[in-house]
Design a protein around this motif. Structure first.
Motif, PDB file in Angstrom:
ATOM      1  N   LYS A 132       4.952  -0.610  -9.201  1.00  0.00           N
ATOM      2  CA  LYS A 132       5.768  -1.306  -8.207  1.00  0.00           C
ATOM      3  C   LYS A 132       6.179  -2.684  -8.713  1.00  0.00           C
ATOM      4  CE  LYS A 132       3.105   0.877  -4.522  1.00  0.00           C
ATOM      5  NZ  LYS A 132       2.018   1.375  -5.374  1.00  0.00           N
ATOM      6  N   TYR A 153       1.466   5.130  -2.297  1.00  0.00           N
ATOM      7  CA  TYR A 153       1.878   5.526  -3.649  1.00  0.00           C
ATOM      8  C   TYR A 153       1.136   4.688  -4.692  1.00  0.00           C
ATOM      9  CZ  TYR A 153       5.542   8.408  -1.678  1.00  0.00           C
ATOM     10  OH  TYR A 153       6.237   9.369  -0.979  1.00  0.00           O
ATOM     11  N   SER A 154      -0.167   4.681  -4.582  1.00  0.00           N
ATOM     12  CA  SER A 154      -0.994   3.803  -5.414  1.00  0.00           C
ATOM     13  C   SER A 154      -0.870   4.115  -6.909  1.00  0.00           C
ATOM     14  CB  SER A 154      -2.454   3.888  -4.981  1.00  0.00           C
ATOM     15  OG  SER A 154      -2.909   5.224  -5.057  1.00  0.00           O
ATOM     16  N   ASP A 155      -0.474   5.319  -7.263  1.00  0.00           N
ATOM     17  CA  ASP A 155      -0.347   5.658  -8.675  1.00  0.00           C
ATOM     18  C   ASP A 155       1.018   5.310  -9.255  1.00  0.00           C
ATOM     19  OD1 ASP A 155      -2.290   8.677  -8.179  1.00  0.00           O
ATOM     20  OD2 ASP A 155      -2.921   6.657  -8.736  1.00  0.00           O
ATOM     21  N   CYS A 208       6.679   9.752  -8.503  1.00  0.00           N
ATOM     22  CA  CYS A 208       6.986   8.728  -7.500  1.00  0.00           C
ATOM     23  C   CYS A 208       8.405   8.827  -6.951  1.00  0.00           C
ATOM     24  CB  CYS A 208       6.775   7.348  -8.108  1.00  0.00           C
ATOM     25  SG  CYS A 208       5.155   7.126  -8.849  1.00  0.00           S
ATOM     26  N   SER A 212       0.840  -1.197   0.000  1.00  0.00           N
ATOM     27  CA  SER A 212       0.000   0.000   0.000  1.00  0.00           C
ATOM     28  C   SER A 212       0.875   1.247   0.000  1.00  0.00           C
ATOM     29  CB  SER A 212      -0.926   0.002   1.220  1.00  0.00           C
ATOM     30  OG  SER A 212      -0.166  -0.008   2.415  1.00  0.00           O
ATOM     31  N   ASP A 247      -4.696  -5.055  -9.743  1.00  0.00           N
ATOM     32  CA  ASP A 247      -4.171  -3.727  -9.425  1.00  0.00           C
ATOM     33  C   ASP A 247      -2.657  -3.740  -9.254  1.00  0.00           C
ATOM     34  OD1 ASP A 247      -5.151  -3.737  -5.891  1.00  0.00           O
ATOM     35  OD2 ASP A 247      -3.762  -4.978  -7.020  1.00  0.00           O
ATOM     36  N   ASN A 285      -0.855  -4.532  -6.905  1.00  0.00           N
ATOM     37  CA  ASN A 285      -0.349  -4.131  -5.597  1.00  0.00           C
ATOM     38  C   ASN A 285      -0.301  -5.291  -4.613  1.00  0.00           C
ATOM     39  OD1 ASN A 285       0.245  -1.318  -5.905  1.00  0.00           O
ATOM     40  ND2 ASN A 285      -1.947  -0.962  -6.079  1.00  0.00           N
TER      41      ASN A 285
END
Length: 124
Positions: A32, A27-29, A105, A25, A74, A76
């Motif tokens: 990763k 920095y969702s934009d 980021c 979780s 997603d 993530n």
């Protein structure tokens, strides 16, 4: 801030199965990369499995054909399904996340974020 939370693991007998999950979780934009590592007693931390930039899965030779990773849409979270477990798979398993650099980021990029670790024990 990036947070990495692991779940799953435990103890099984030789040949058993376990599943580990990792949720990242923050920095969702940001894009990763999530990877699994493990560290046995007195050993260094070694790569287990991960997803490459093209979305292809990569595995350590020692777990190919027995472990499988799956990533949520997603991107993530990353799960590690471990089948046909062996005593030599006994280790502390860690999930690692890295944020890809971009101007948006940049504050989170350039470092590895580690999960809390999950013990996997396989008895003979």
């Amino acid at each position: 801030q990036v947070h990495v939370v692991q779940s799953g693991g435990g103890s099984v007998q030789d040949g058993g199965s376990l599943r580990l999950s990792c949720v990242v979780s923050g920095y969702s934009d940001c894009t990763k990369t999530i990877t699994w590592y493990r560290q046995g007693p007195g050993e260094e931390r070694d790569f287990v499995a991960g997803v490459g930039g093209a979305g292809t899965s990569d595995y350590a030779d020692s777990v190919k054909g027995r472990f499988a990773i799956s990533q949520d849409n997603d991107k993530n979270s990353l799960s590690l399904q471990m089948n046909s477990l062996k005593p030599e798979d006994t280790a502390m398993y860690y999930c690692a996340a890295a944020v890809q650099y971009s101007p948006l980021c940049r504050e989170a990029a350039g470092r590895v974020y580690w999960g809390q670790g999950t013990q996997v024990t396989v008895s003979p």
